[in-house]
Scaffold this motif. Structure first.
Motif, PDB file in Angstrom:
ATOM      1  N   ILE A  13       0.873  -1.165   0.000  1.00 26.93           N
ATOM      2  CA  ILE A  13       0.000   0.000   0.000  1.00 26.93           C
ATOM      3  C   ILE A  13       0.910   1.215   0.000  1.00 26.93           C
ATOM      4  CG2 ILE A  13      -1.699   1.310   1.315  1.00 26.93           C
ATOM      5  CD1 ILE A  13      -2.921  -1.229   2.266  1.00 26.93           C
ATOM      6  N   ASN A  14       0.559   2.177  -0.809  1.00 28.48           N
ATOM      7  CA  ASN A  14       1.407   3.334  -1.015  1.00 28.48           C
ATOM      8  C   ASN A  14       0.585   4.580  -0.722  1.00 28.48           C
ATOM      9  OD1 ASN A  14       3.180   5.224  -1.912  1.00 28.48           O
ATOM     10  ND2 ASN A  14       3.335   4.454  -4.002  1.00 28.48           N
TER      11      ASN A  14
ATOM     12  N   GLU B 117       6.901  -2.684 -10.510  1.00 31.03           N
ATOM     13  CA  GLU B 117       7.867  -1.991  -9.637  1.00 31.03           C
ATOM     14  C   GLU B 117       9.292  -2.480  -9.932  1.00 31.03           C
ATOM     15  OE1 GLU B 117       7.716   0.409  -7.577  1.00 31.03           O
ATOM     16  OE2 GLU B 117       5.803   0.473  -6.523  1.00 31.03           O
ATOM     17  N   LEU B 187       3.860   7.670 -10.529  1.00 30.96           N
ATOM     18  CA  LEU B 187       4.098   7.842  -9.086  1.00 30.96           C
ATOM     19  C   LEU B 187       5.578   8.028  -8.779  1.00 30.96           C
ATOM     20  CD1 LEU B 187       1.842   5.269  -7.205  1.00 30.96           C
ATOM     21  CD2 LEU B 187       1.524   7.727  -7.491  1.00 30.96           C
TER      22      LEU B 187
ATOM     23  N   LEU D   3       8.191   7.607  -2.993  1.00 31.35           N
ATOM     24  CA  LEU D   3       6.957   7.310  -3.692  1.00 31.35           C
ATOM     25  C   LEU D   3       6.797   5.841  -4.036  1.00 31.35           C
ATOM     26  CD1 LEU D   3       6.534  10.422  -5.984  1.00 31.35           C
ATOM     27  CD2 LEU D   3       5.335   9.833  -3.899  1.00 31.35           C
ATOM     28  N   ASN D   4       7.767   5.030  -3.672  1.00 29.84           N
ATOM     29  CA  ASN D   4       7.636   3.598  -3.957  1.00 29.84           C
ATOM     30  C   ASN D   4       6.537   2.966  -3.115  1.00 29.84           C
ATOM     31  OD1 ASN D   4       9.876   4.040  -5.428  1.00 29.84           O
ATOM     32  ND2 ASN D   4      10.925   2.173  -4.777  1.00 29.84           N
ATOM     33  N   PHE D   5       5.987   1.883  -3.632  1.00 31.83           N
ATOM     34  CA  PHE D   5       5.073   1.077  -2.830  1.00 31.83           C
ATOM     35  C   PHE D   5       5.856   0.553  -1.631  1.00 31.83           C
ATOM     36  CE2 PHE D   5       2.234   1.658  -6.071  1.00 31.83           C
ATOM     37  CZ  PHE D   5       1.071   0.934  -5.921  1.00 31.83           C
ATOM     38  N   VAL D   6       5.245   0.587  -0.476  1.00 30.87           N
ATOM     39  CA  VAL D   6       5.902   0.024   0.701  1.00 30.87           C
ATOM     40  C   VAL D   6       5.122  -1.188   1.172  1.00 30.87           C
ATOM     41  CG1 VAL D   6       6.919   2.187   1.433  1.00 30.87           C
ATOM     42  CG2 VAL D   6       4.638   1.570   2.217  1.00 30.87           C
TER      43      VAL D   6
END
Lengths: 269, 269, 269, 269
Positions: A13-14, B117, B187, D3-6
């Motif tokens: 989730i971002n 990603e 993004l 801004l990367n998905f975490v």
């Protein structure tokens, strides 16, 4: 050179905030309008965002949203997302509020739990104590005056329903984000209320949105102009009349058409 | 002796570079041709790899690709994978480029986000600023001259479409890797463009590949010999004529055969 | 008191060794016989374990095996598992070997990749260089002499197939653990070979097991008594004859019964 | 700004204890009654909790339970959960016991393994040595006296079955939590027993619950008043008679109605 498979985070989730400095909010209540049956909750929340002239707080992207991009009328595209807006207390509203709207709910059950946690994490940053979700109670029939049902995490809240013209549910389940958000809120020491607008399930139902928003506003003590939503509700009414007429014409011959039957039970989404 | 279940990484992606020393590239644009409907994008990218005599950069293996090995004509087998090639600026090309082709897209939605990603992580090593995906716009009908549609992450890019003979999409969605790659690129501060070649969805369509590659080359300022792709496009044309003839023969009796009807809407993959 | 949801490892694999001290093995080859169509591979490996009097090395439990326990004839029950045995070089065998058998393959594609990694991790402890998987080539027809097909990760291995009476596959895929194990082995610098015994897909096929084991033994230079497996193969033959007779009786009237038709293509599992 | 998905934890289980200070228990046996076919196990365990006046120990929430909230008769709602109660040794019971009941089993196989681990982690805090699960053996027929079947992780336990009027299973599988809990218990050095009450699978079957509870109580040496459960069992009996009568009336004409046929095999859940 390591040739083994290496791990990557799976459910991701971002959250992208509009600015590094978060606004100062006083225990805002969080009101959520996810897309769902009849768009009952989403139409209500979008109206509220517009009329309160709410500000953008954060976009929430999730690998559990459908894997697709949405193209806007100007040809520009972006990922599916949920968005939280905020509005400070004012003449219209006695409280600060957080308002959640979005393109989608997650596509897997476990991700629904995790998105609910993430949304509550954001609300917790502002010391939110009260959470509301706006859902649909799907009945399969068209009605003149959509009723609004409610359930809550605390009996003190449930006791106030009757004075607000909200019918207390006494059985059943609420599935999806509208249920999970308040169920998890309870575990985290917040109070949660789910309001459910009666809708047929056959049309985008701004009439149910109007009913649910009226009840919500009396509960959270917010006043907004309802003209644009009333206009949409009238559009829904005309659409329903048109559908009913078509059904009635097909039903000449005596049999009661299915859409107008009184259902024994509905389901809730 | 610990008898508890122990955890292993779940979603795993394994990037194997051809050499430890990465090539020096100047902000190469990344162009992706995933396998999909009609193999429109993959045929285009494979032609580009061949004509630019592109070099192998890295193989990407993923536990979310179908769990199988592919057997080559010489009997040797290997896991399914995606592969990135690179080509430096030259007489043919004003820019360095990264070119992605592959055997498969991931089989779960969340894995699509994660592979996107990972691919962008690789591109980020080379300071990529612009990303292109080559997709199909499935219409259900055969056409003489496949149109090319486009969407992008920035209105500045969209504005250039008309001069490149690309039709701007103004609604709808792009599903799968072709959408996610550019959505996530946005993004991460990159610019993304998705071009979609019109195709029937019934055949492997090198004709649509040729249309989409022509538009792409004018956008990215690359020149390559198109002879081999034109030959394949002619093969597709003959195949389509053969299919149409068979359909027409079956349709004698007046009813318009389904394959030649003008569809109201298409879908995009 | 923290009321947030907390994380647990998701995909879990639990390897339980028989003893803390691992046996001393000299680069044993790993031979895998997973349960699959016709139990072709599993019957072969179980025969090998029995005839080599192989010793128990480790049980592998996985949360991706079907969520159930198996009840043995004495009423005692246990989780589903895979088991690795070992046998040292001897008069019968010029090499040390690891032998894998099991109750199940994983039920999700990603877990297949991870179990394959885990199995190869165990083999890597013993410096395994060569990996074999025993699979089925499903044809839909009964045959007198099941053929054995092969594919491998290296052309040097493929070149030896013809002298071992193994037919080289030149296209297609191998799905599931039998494919992944050798595909991933290749990435880890091991050599992999998959042998596929021709089988109808309609019966537990010890005849195909016998064919495949004969070829395997000539490749890995192991000699074992084949009597018990030949007996089982005879049982399969009788079962097939019985099925064919029933089909033939039903087919009186001229139409060729489906089970005896020559298929154009088979599939491989 | 990253801004990367975490990543977020994916499978999450949340154990909420009633108090920070855990009760002092002496190697309590753990008895589990999950909701399942006919609610055989759950009805038995709920009776035991009531009659032993068991105390609340902990609620277990899981992101793998169905994503929904349950509304109670008073309008208050909460997340689905499993709950563990405890009861200390007393006149009624020679042992301390842990009693597990719940609203749901997990909705994915891997999550079943993980919930089983979590439940055993809790039991391990109290040094539990023996684990019991109460399941259903679904037969598709109504019977006067439901039999009780058993399987266990140790032959010593299996040997005691006959003197307790428990029929030893000698083949088959037990799927779901009832199987996994004891299968994993075995890996952790605990002893596990699964009792299965014969039930038709067509009704909520308190009669089977009574049969299984009687056997369980003799095994674990607990005495409780059975009156309330016997009353429920009588209700089940009347329900079954009513169903059988309806089936018999429809079957006038000679054909044996399906529900009364003796099945060759049952399945176990």
């Amino acid at each position: 050179m390591n040739l083994n498979f290496v791990s990557l985070p799976q459910t991701t989730i971002n959250v992208v905030y509009s600015s590094v400095d978060l606004p100062q909010l006083q225990s805002p209540c969080l009101i959520c309008g996810f897309p769902g049956t009849g768009y009952v909750g989403k139409i209500a929340i979008d109206h509220l965002i517009q009329e309160l002239n709410a500000k953008h707080l954060a976009d929430i992207y999730s690998a559990s949203f459908p894997p697709q991009i949405i193209i806007r009328p100007d040809g520009v595209t972006e990922l599916m997302k949920n968005t939280i807006f905020y509005s400070k207390a004012s003449v219209s509203s006695s409280n600060d509020v957080l308002l959640l709207t979005g393109d989608s709910q997650p596509i897997s059950p476990e991700s629904e739990y995790l998105l609910a946690e993430q949304i509550l994490d954001i609300a917790a940053k502002f010391n939110t104590k009260k959470v509301f979700t706006l859902a649909a109670s799907v009945t399969g029939v068209f009605v003149d005056k959509p009723r609004v049902f409610g359930t809550a995490t605390d009996s003190d809240i449930v006791k106030t329903f009757s004075e607000k013209n909200i019918l207390t549910m006494d059985s059943g389940i609420v599935v999806g984000m509208n249920g999970l958000i308040i169920g998890i809120a309870k575990l985290r020491g917040m109070q949660g209320t789910c309001l459910l607008g009666e809708t047929s399930g056959y049309v985008v139902d701004a009439k149910a949105s109007k009913s649910i928003l009226e009840r919500l506003l009396s509960v959270v003590d917010i006043k907004v102009d309802m003209n644009k939503l009333e206009k949409k509700a009238k559009d829904t009414e005309r659409l329903i009349q048109s559908v009913q007429q078509q059904v009635a014409e097909k039903a000449v011959g005596g049999q009661q058409p299915g859409l107008l039957r009184k259902p024994d039970i509905g389901y809730i989404a």
